[in-house]
Write a protein that holds these residues in place. Structure first.
Motif, PDB file in Angstrom:
ATOM      1  N   PHE A   1      34.456  37.390  44.044  1.00 35.74           N
ATOM      2  CA  PHE A   1      35.624  38.098  43.176  1.00 35.74           C
ATOM      3  C   PHE A   1      35.698  39.364  43.624  1.00 35.74           C
ATOM      4  N   ARG A   2      36.891  40.016  43.368  1.00 32.16           N
ATOM      5  CA  ARG A   2      36.871  41.560  43.346  1.00 32.16           C
ATOM      6  C   ARG A   2      37.723  41.954  42.214  1.00 32.16           C
ATOM      7  N   GLN A   3      37.537  43.467  41.788  1.00 30.68           N
ATOM      8  CA  GLN A   3      37.831  44.031  40.916  1.00 30.68           C
ATOM      9  C   GLN A   3      38.677  45.119  41.389  1.00 30.68           C
ATOM     10  N   ALA A   4      39.843  45.630  41.114  1.00 27.10           N
ATOM     11  CA  ALA A   4      40.450  46.898  41.537  1.00 27.10           C
ATOM     12  C   ALA A   4      40.356  47.789  40.216  1.00 27.10           C
ATOM     13  N   PRO A   5      40.583  49.017  40.559  1.00 28.27           N
ATOM     14  CA  PRO A   5      40.789  49.746  39.133  1.00 28.27           C
ATOM     15  C   PRO A   5      41.880  49.351  38.348  1.00 28.27           C
ATOM     16  N   GLY A   6      41.394  49.236  37.005  1.00 27.65           N
ATOM     17  CA  GLY A   6      42.427  48.974  35.949  1.00 27.65           C
ATOM     18  C   GLY A   6      43.067  47.448  35.926  1.00 27.65           C
ATOM     19  N   LYS A   7      42.494  46.692  36.869  1.00 23.33           N
ATOM     20  CA  LYS A   7      42.835  45.281  37.056  1.00 23.33           C
ATOM     21  C   LYS A   7      41.848  44.395  36.739  1.00 23.33           C
ATOM     22  N   GLU A   8      42.253  42.843  36.431  1.00 17.47           N
ATOM     23  CA  GLU A   8      41.418  42.168  36.213  1.00 17.47           C
ATOM     24  C   GLU A   8      40.561  41.578  37.481  1.00 17.47           C
ATOM     25  N   ARG A   9      39.376  40.931  37.183  1.00 14.85           N
ATOM     26  CA  ARG A   9      38.673  40.429  38.392  1.00 14.85           C
ATOM     27  C   ARG A   9      39.085  39.065  38.789  1.00 14.85           C
TER      28      ARG A   9
ATOM     29  N   THR B   1      41.218  46.898  48.506  1.00 14.63           N
ATOM     30  CA  THR B   1      40.304  48.016  47.977  1.00 14.63           C
ATOM     31  C   THR B   1      39.926  47.774  46.469  1.00 14.63           C
ATOM     32  N   ALA B   2      38.452  47.412  46.290  1.00 16.42           N
ATOM     33  CA  ALA B   2      38.157  46.834  45.174  1.00 16.42           C
ATOM     34  C   ALA B   2      36.546  46.928  45.187  1.00 16.42           C
ATOM     35  N   VAL B   3      35.914  46.445  43.993  1.00 23.50           N
ATOM     36  CA  VAL B   3      34.676  46.206  43.932  1.00 23.50           C
ATOM     37  C   VAL B   3      34.487  44.764  44.053  1.00 23.50           C
ATOM     38  N   TYR B   4      33.798  44.248  45.072  1.00 22.56           N
ATOM     39  CA  TYR B   4      33.567  42.758  45.312  1.00 22.56           C
ATOM     40  C   TYR B   4      32.101  42.488  44.791  1.00 22.56           C
ATOM     41  N   TYR B   5      32.442  41.134  44.100  1.00 21.08           N
ATOM     42  CA  TYR B   5      31.321  40.706  43.332  1.00 21.08           C
ATOM     43  C   TYR B   5      30.919  39.350  43.723  1.00 21.08           C
ATOM     44  N   CYS B   6      29.777  39.137  43.812  1.00 19.80           N
ATOM     45  CA  CYS B   6      29.182  37.765  44.141  1.00 19.80           C
ATOM     46  C   CYS B   6      28.940  36.930  42.883  1.00 19.80           C
ATOM     47  N   ALA B   7      29.095  35.711  42.620  1.00 14.12           N
ATOM     48  CA  ALA B   7      28.953  34.991  41.575  1.00 14.12           C
ATOM     49  C   ALA B   7      28.116  33.274  41.898  1.00 14.12           C
ATOM     50  N   ALA B   8      27.498  33.041  40.838  1.00 11.89           N
ATOM     51  CA  ALA B   8      26.906  31.708  41.204  1.00 11.89           C
ATOM     52  C   ALA B   8      27.258  30.786  39.948  1.00 11.89           C
ATOM     53  N   ALA B   9      27.548  29.549  40.286  1.00 12.52           N
ATOM     54  CA  ALA B   9      27.983  28.759  38.999  1.00 12.52           C
ATOM     55  C   ALA B   9      26.724  27.630  39.261  1.00 12.52           C
TER      56      ALA B   9
END
Length: 125
Positions: free
Chosen positions: A37-45, A91-99
C-alpha cells in the motif's frame, strides 16, 4: 505474530526506478496474502499491488499496472515491489502488509493483519 520490515525507499528522479523489499519473520507460515500500500501526505492509504504466497497471478491497482511488479521469494520470506517509470505522483510512504485470513488478494486495508513501518519513496520532477 508476524513482523514486517520494509527497505529500499529513497529519492529518485522522474522516470527512475527503485526496488522495495519486505522481509517477514515470525509466523510466516500463517500468511496467505501479502500486499503493498502507499500513503501520500494528507491522503488515504491505498492499495498498490498484492499476491498470494501460494502462487497465482498478482493483482495491481490501475496506477501500478505496467510500471510496478510485485514478486516473492518464499525461501527468504521476502516480497518485493519493483517500481519503474516513477512519477512525482508516486511519492508516498510505501507499506507492506500481510493477511492471515483472506486467501485472495484484497484491496481493502482493513483485511490485513500486520503492517511494516513503511519506507519513503520520493520522486523529484
Amino acid at each position: 505474530q508476524v513482523q514486517l520490515v520494509e527497505s529500499g525507499g529513497g529519492l529518485v528522479q522522474t522516470g527512475g526506478s527503485l526496488r522495495l523489499s519486505c522481509a517477514a519473520s515470525g509466523r510466516t507460515f500463517s500468511v496467505y496474502t501479502m500486499a503493498w500500500f502507499r500513503q501520500a501526505p494528507g491522503k488515504e492509504r491505498d492499495f498498490v499491488a498484492g499476491l498470494r504466497m501460494s502462487g497465482g497471478s498478482p493483482y495491481y491497482a490501475d496506477s501500478a499496472k505496467g510500471r510496478f511488479t510485485i514478486s516473492r521469494d518464499n525461501a527468504k520470506n521476502t516480497v518485493y515491489l519493483q517500481l519503474n517509470s516513477l512519477k512525482p505522483e508516486d511519492t508516498a510512504v510505501y507499506y507492506c502488509a500481510a493477511a492471515l485470513t483472506y486467501r485472495l488478494v484484497v484491496v481493502t486495508k482493513g483485511a490485513y493483519d500486520y503492517w511494516g513501518q513503511g519506507t519513503q519513496v520520493t520522486v523529484s520532477s
